[in-house]
Write an enzyme that holds these catalytic residues in place. Sequence first.
Site, PDB file in Angstrom:
ATOM      1  CB  THR A  13      -0.934  -0.006   1.236  1.00 38.05           C
ATOM      2  OG1 THR A  13      -1.854  -1.078   1.076  1.00 38.05           O
ATOM      3  CG2 THR A  13      -1.708   1.286   1.384  1.00 38.05           C
ATOM      4  CB  SER A  59       2.283  -8.261   0.724  1.00 35.85           C
ATOM      5  OG  SER A  59       1.218  -8.189   1.640  1.00 35.85           O
ATOM      6  CB  SER A  60      -2.611 -10.902  -0.931  1.00 28.23           C
ATOM      7  OG  SER A  60      -2.886  -9.757  -1.663  1.00 28.23           O
ATOM      8  CB  THR A  90       0.210  -4.316   6.134  1.00 29.84           C
ATOM      9  OG1 THR A  90      -1.037  -4.210   5.452  1.00 29.84           O
ATOM     10  CG2 THR A  90       0.854  -2.957   6.250  1.00 29.84           C
TER      11      THR A  90
HETATM   12  N1  ASP Z   1      -2.955  -5.473   0.250  1.00 27.72           N
HETATM   13  C1  ASP Z   1      -1.865  -4.656   0.680  1.00 27.72           C
HETATM   14  C2  ASP Z   1      -0.613  -5.496   0.684  1.00 27.72           C
HETATM   15  O1  ASP Z   1      -0.423  -6.281   1.560  1.00 27.72           O
HETATM   16  C3  ASP Z   1      -2.152  -4.114   2.061  1.00 27.72           C
HETATM   17  C4  ASP Z   1      -1.103  -3.182   2.634  1.00 27.72           C
HETATM   18  O2  ASP Z   1       0.005  -3.036   2.151  1.00 27.72           O
HETATM   19  O3  ASP Z   1      -1.412  -2.559   3.668  1.00 27.72           O
HETATM   20  O4  ASP Z   1       0.182  -5.386  -0.230  1.00 27.72           O
END
Ligand code: ASP
Length: 335
Positions: A13, A59-60, A90
């Site tokens: 993000t 990151s998923s 995250t």
């Molecule tokens: N979906 C995002 C990721 O993990 C969420 C984030 O970075 O807060 O890449």
Amino acid sequence: MKKKICLIYTGGTIGMVHSDKGYIPSGEGFLKLLKGMPEFSHPDFPDFEMIVFSPLLDSSDMDVEDWNKLGRTIASRYAACDGFVVLHGTDTMAYSASALSFMLENLDKPVIFTGSQIPLYELRSDGRDNLIAAMLLAASDKIREVCIYFGGVLLRGNRATKLSADGMRAFDSPNFPPLVQAGIDFKFRRVPDLPKKEGAFRLQTFEYTPLGVIKVFPGIRFELFEGIMTESLKGVVLESFGAGNIPGATTALLPILKKAHDHGTIVVVRSQCPEGKVNLGTYAASSALKDIGAVDGGDMTTEAALAKLYYLLSKGLSSAEIKWLMEMNLRGERS
Ligand code: ASP
């Protein structure tokens, strides 16, 4: 002399922009923003070099090979840099930090993961503070391990877990105190020492290994899992109730787990409670697990238990050695 930090941008993000399908990672726009940040030319800011991954990931989508790529990148810049900051989404940051904590054997420099809940280009972004603090901590002599800096705290990477989907303090390590609390100054806390390092820094990449996580719940139909508990499943993390209890400990699940254990699957029991530890044998509902040879996961997070399984299985050890090491403290991941 100024420290030199290697800043690795993997996605997440912090660097995302809006698209008609929702947030997506962005390269150029984010790099332009970074370059425009006055902090980067402040005299107290460490020297740095930047490595941008391609493709940038939510990151998923992080996979074992992405961990290997990250490990190889750090290994290739290990001698040239004093510390590392990894910008990462995250969602799976705690998995990646756990993985890297095992992969980077005898690590003697800081590797700090960070990111943000709100993209850096937005007005209320938490990315600015997270990034700057992570860079300063990566330049500190006091940290020599893989950590997550987020929302004012520095946590041991393999103890951390994402606890909030929308709070600015998204991570916590319920079974281990923060290494640093950021106020006006960074307050470094005294924590138990990491296990002794044995030799020079070395990278142990991970192999793709079939692993599973099963979370028990009231009414769970264990028969449905029989089909996946075959020889090809090398390890399973069983998220039990409380101190290691499972429903119907004397019936449905046990023969399936016993069969899995007998053909070499490592069964690791951890608790669904974020705080506290498994203690197999405290209740009749858990002693049967002990009898079939399950590993007591202690107070490890699921993220750390999975990463540790990948690590030990990638080293080609025997089941007996892996079970023994799973119950040892290798990188500060369990008490
Ligand atoms: N979906 C995002 C990721 O993990 C969420 C984030 O970075 O807060 O890449």
